[in-house]
Motif scaffolding. Structure first.
Motif, mmCIF file in Angstrom:
data_model
loop_
_atom_site.group_PDB
_atom_site.id
_atom_site.type_symbol
_atom_site.label_atom_id
_atom_site.label_comp_id
_atom_site.label_asym_id
_atom_site.label_seq_id
_atom_site.Cartn_x
_atom_site.Cartn_y
_atom_site.Cartn_z
ATOM 1 N N SER A 180 1.933 6.904 -6.762
ATOM 2 C CA SER A 180 0.949 7.924 -7.141
ATOM 3 C C SER A 180 1.501 9.330 -6.912
ATOM 4 N N LEU A 181 2.284 9.512 -5.842
ATOM 5 C CA LEU A 181 2.911 10.816 -5.613
ATOM 6 C C LEU A 181 3.919 11.145 -6.712
ATOM 7 N N GLU A 212 0.837 -1.207 0.000
ATOM 8 C CA GLU A 212 0.000 0.000 0.000
ATOM 9 C C GLU A 212 0.872 1.256 0.000
ATOM 10 N N TYR A 213 1.941 1.246 0.773
ATOM 11 C CA TYR A 213 2.854 2.379 0.836
ATOM 12 C C TYR A 213 3.525 2.595 -0.523
ATOM 13 N N GLY A 214 3.914 1.508 -1.189
ATOM 14 C CA GLY A 214 4.523 1.605 -2.516
ATOM 15 C C GLY A 214 3.567 2.200 -3.537
ATOM 16 N N VAL A 215 2.315 1.818 -3.478
ATOM 17 C CA VAL A 215 1.305 2.374 -4.382
ATOM 18 C C VAL A 215 1.139 3.869 -4.120
ATOM 19 N N LYS A 226 3.301 14.790 -13.580
ATOM 20 C CA LYS A 226 2.243 15.516 -14.291
ATOM 21 C C LYS A 226 2.414 17.021 -14.115
ATOM 22 N N THR A 227 2.706 17.459 -12.887
ATOM 23 C CA THR A 227 2.871 18.894 -12.661
ATOM 24 C C THR A 227 4.121 19.414 -13.351
#
Length: 127
Positions: free
Chosen positions: A109-110, A102-105, A116-117
């Protein structure tokens, strides 16, 4: 000599990992364990008295119930482990929730968000 001890505990840990997952899937009849899970890692103490079993549960809403079920069935699982693995002393099993997937996901995403920015900033600079 020390490296032989670590190799032995690593071999035992991997065997415990395989067998514990098989026991949970085949022998434990608690309905709280009917979810998608994986035994991700096992840490065994040097004296082989304790084994910390890390469990990753993919369905977030079932994590707490699954961990309660495993902790209450630890003696049952240990008994079956003792029948399957030939050790002088079957280690006491301590179950821990593993949230590294979960932490890796979350980290992925970050990173995607930052990309993207940065991509939109470079598009603004080119225009």
């Amino acid at each position: 000599m020390a490296s032989q001890q670590f190799e032995r505990t690593d071999r035992i840990a991997s065997e415990i990992m395989r067998e514990v997952e098989r026991i949970i899937r085949e022998e434990v009849s608690d309905p709280r364990t009917d979810c998608m899970f994986s035994v991700t890692h096992v840490d065994v103490t040097r004296d082989l008295r304790y084994a910390k079993v890390f469990i990753s549960v993919y369905e977030a809403e079932k994590r707490e119930a699954m961990m309660k079920a495993l902790r209450s069935a630890a003696g049952f699982i240990r008994h079956h482990l003792g029948m399957r693995v030939q050790l002088r002393y079957t280690p006491e099993l301590l179950f821990e929730l593993d949230t590294t997937i979960e932490y890796g996901v979350h980290i992925a995403s970050l990173i995607n968000e930052v990309r993207k920015t940065e991509g939109s900033q470079s598009d603004d600079e080119q225009a």
